[in-house]
Motif scaffolding. Structure first.
Motif, short mmCIF file in Angstrom:
data_model
loop_
_atom_site.label_atom_id
_atom_site.label_comp_id
_atom_site.label_asym_id
_atom_site.label_seq_id
_atom_site.Cartn_x
_atom_site.Cartn_y
_atom_site.Cartn_z
N LEU A 1 38.26 57.31 9.83
CA LEU A 1 38.84 58.42 10.22
C LEU A 1 37.92 59.68 9.95
O LEU A 1 37.35 60.31 10.91
CB LEU A 1 40.29 58.77 9.64
N ALA A 2 37.14 59.60 8.69
CA ALA A 2 36.22 60.59 8.33
C ALA A 2 34.71 60.28 9.16
O ALA A 2 34.27 61.10 9.53
CB ALA A 2 36.04 60.54 7.00
N GLN A 3 34.42 59.07 9.29
CA GLN A 3 33.21 58.80 10.25
C GLN A 3 33.41 59.14 11.63
O GLN A 3 32.32 59.60 12.03
CB GLN A 3 32.99 57.18 9.97
N VAL A 4 34.62 59.01 12.32
CA VAL A 4 34.59 59.22 13.44
C VAL A 4 35.15 60.83 13.91
O VAL A 4 35.17 61.15 15.07
CB VAL A 4 35.69 58.20 14.34
N GLY A 5 35.39 61.55 12.69
CA GLY A 5 35.60 62.90 12.96
C GLY A 5 37.24 63.21 13.42
O GLY A 5 37.44 64.28 13.88
N GLY A 6 38.00 62.09 13.08
CA GLY A 6 39.51 62.27 13.21
C GLY A 6 39.91 63.59 12.33
O GLY A 6 39.64 63.85 11.42
N GLY A 7 41.28 63.96 12.91
CA GLY A 7 41.88 64.85 12.19
C GLY A 7 43.02 64.38 11.19
O GLY A 7 44.16 64.76 11.36
N GLY A 8 42.75 63.36 10.23
CA GLY A 8 43.87 62.85 9.76
C GLY A 8 43.76 63.37 8.16
O GLY A 8 43.65 64.56 7.76
N LYS A 9 44.55 62.64 7.22
CA LYS A 9 44.84 62.87 6.07
C LYS A 9 43.54 63.72 5.28
O LYS A 9 43.64 64.52 4.39
CB LYS A 9 45.40 61.83 5.16
N GLU A 10 42.31 62.75 5.47
CA GLU A 10 41.26 63.20 4.59
C GLU A 10 40.60 64.51 5.10
O GLU A 10 40.30 65.32 4.70
CB GLU A 10 40.02 62.15 4.91
N ARG A 11 40.87 65.16 6.22
CA ARG A 11 40.61 66.29 6.86
C ARG A 11 41.33 67.40 6.43
O ARG A 11 41.19 68.56 6.52
CB ARG A 11 40.15 66.19 8.39
N GLN A 12 42.36 66.98 6.11
CA GLN A 12 43.58 68.20 5.99
C GLN A 12 43.82 68.63 4.50
O GLN A 12 44.65 67.67 4.11
CB GLN A 12 45.10 67.80 6.52
N ARG A 13 43.08 69.40 4.06
CA ARG A 13 42.96 69.63 2.66
C ARG A 13 43.61 71.17 2.55
O ARG A 13 43.19 71.99 3.17
CB ARG A 13 41.54 69.62 2.07
N SER A 14 44.61 71.05 1.47
CA SER A 14 44.82 72.42 1.04
C SER A 14 44.24 73.03 0.03
O SER A 14 43.71 72.24 -0.65
CB SER A 14 46.44 72.30 0.78
N PRO A 15 44.30 74.14 -0.64
CA PRO A 15 43.67 74.89 -1.80
C PRO A 15 43.92 74.05 -3.11
O PRO A 15 43.09 73.86 -3.78
CB PRO A 15 43.81 76.03 -1.71
N GLU A 16 45.18 73.57 -3.24
CA GLU A 16 45.73 72.83 -4.36
C GLU A 16 44.76 71.55 -4.56
O GLU A 16 44.75 71.07 -5.53
CB GLU A 16 47.18 72.65 -4.45
N ASN A 17 44.35 70.77 -3.56
CA ASN A 17 43.91 69.63 -3.70
C ASN A 17 42.40 69.53 -3.43
O ASN A 17 41.80 68.39 -3.22
CB ASN A 17 44.59 68.49 -2.98
N MET A 18 41.62 70.70 -3.38
CA MET A 18 40.47 70.62 -3.38
C MET A 18 39.63 70.41 -4.60
O MET A 18 40.14 70.86 -5.54
CB MET A 18 39.89 71.87 -2.54
N PRO A 19 38.47 69.91 -4.45
CA PRO A 19 37.80 69.62 -5.99
C PRO A 19 37.45 71.25 -6.34
O PRO A 19 37.18 72.11 -5.55
CB PRO A 19 36.55 68.95 -5.62
N ASP A 20 37.30 71.26 -7.81
CA ASP A 20 36.69 72.65 -8.22
C ASP A 20 35.36 72.89 -7.65
O ASP A 20 34.50 72.06 -7.38
CB ASP A 20 36.79 72.26 -9.91
N GLY A 21 35.25 74.24 -7.66
CA GLY A 21 33.97 74.71 -7.03
C GLY A 21 33.93 74.55 -5.58
O GLY A 21 32.83 75.07 -5.32
N VAL A 22 34.94 74.30 -4.75
CA VAL A 22 34.85 74.49 -3.39
C VAL A 22 35.49 76.02 -2.90
O VAL A 22 36.65 76.18 -3.25
CB VAL A 22 35.59 73.35 -2.76
N ASP A 23 34.77 76.43 -2.06
CA ASP A 23 35.17 77.75 -1.77
C ASP A 23 35.17 77.68 -0.30
O ASP A 23 34.57 77.03 0.35
CB ASP A 23 34.28 78.88 -2.07
N THR A 24 35.90 78.72 0.29
CA THR A 24 36.13 78.85 1.72
C THR A 24 35.30 80.21 2.17
O THR A 24 35.50 81.20 1.70
CB THR A 24 37.46 79.12 2.27
N TYR A 25 34.26 80.12 2.80
CA TYR A 25 33.39 81.22 3.40
C TYR A 25 33.87 81.58 4.84
O TYR A 25 33.95 80.56 5.59
CB TYR A 25 32.11 80.78 3.30
N ARG A 26 33.94 82.91 5.14
CA ARG A 26 34.48 83.26 6.30
C ARG A 26 33.10 84.22 7.09
O ARG A 26 32.91 85.09 6.38
CB ARG A 26 35.77 83.89 6.59
#
Length: 68
Positions: free
Chosen positions: A42-67
């Protein structure tokens, strides 16, 4: 078809599905019912499944969101 064994992705859970793309035996946590793919494919084909839907609680440390 009945499958048995340990998930080929996480290695900890019992398998319940087979990926339709790579044929890995995977557990329910590592399988996307909608597409029939494991989370790796799913990640290789760019699908929008479990791997792509990350909330701030389950993101690894040091990951920020830039806008811009």
């Amino acid at each position: 078809m009945s499958v048995s064994g340990i998930c080929e992705i996480c290695g900890t859970r019992d398998v319940h599905h087979t990926c339709s793309r790579c044929a890995q035996l995977v557990c329910s946590e590592d399988f996307d019912e909608e597409t029939g793919l494991c989370v790796e494919c799913l990640a290789q084909v760019g699908g929008g499944g479990k791997e792509r839907q990350r909330s701030p609680e389950n993101m690894p440390d040091g990951v920020d969101t830039y806008r811009f």
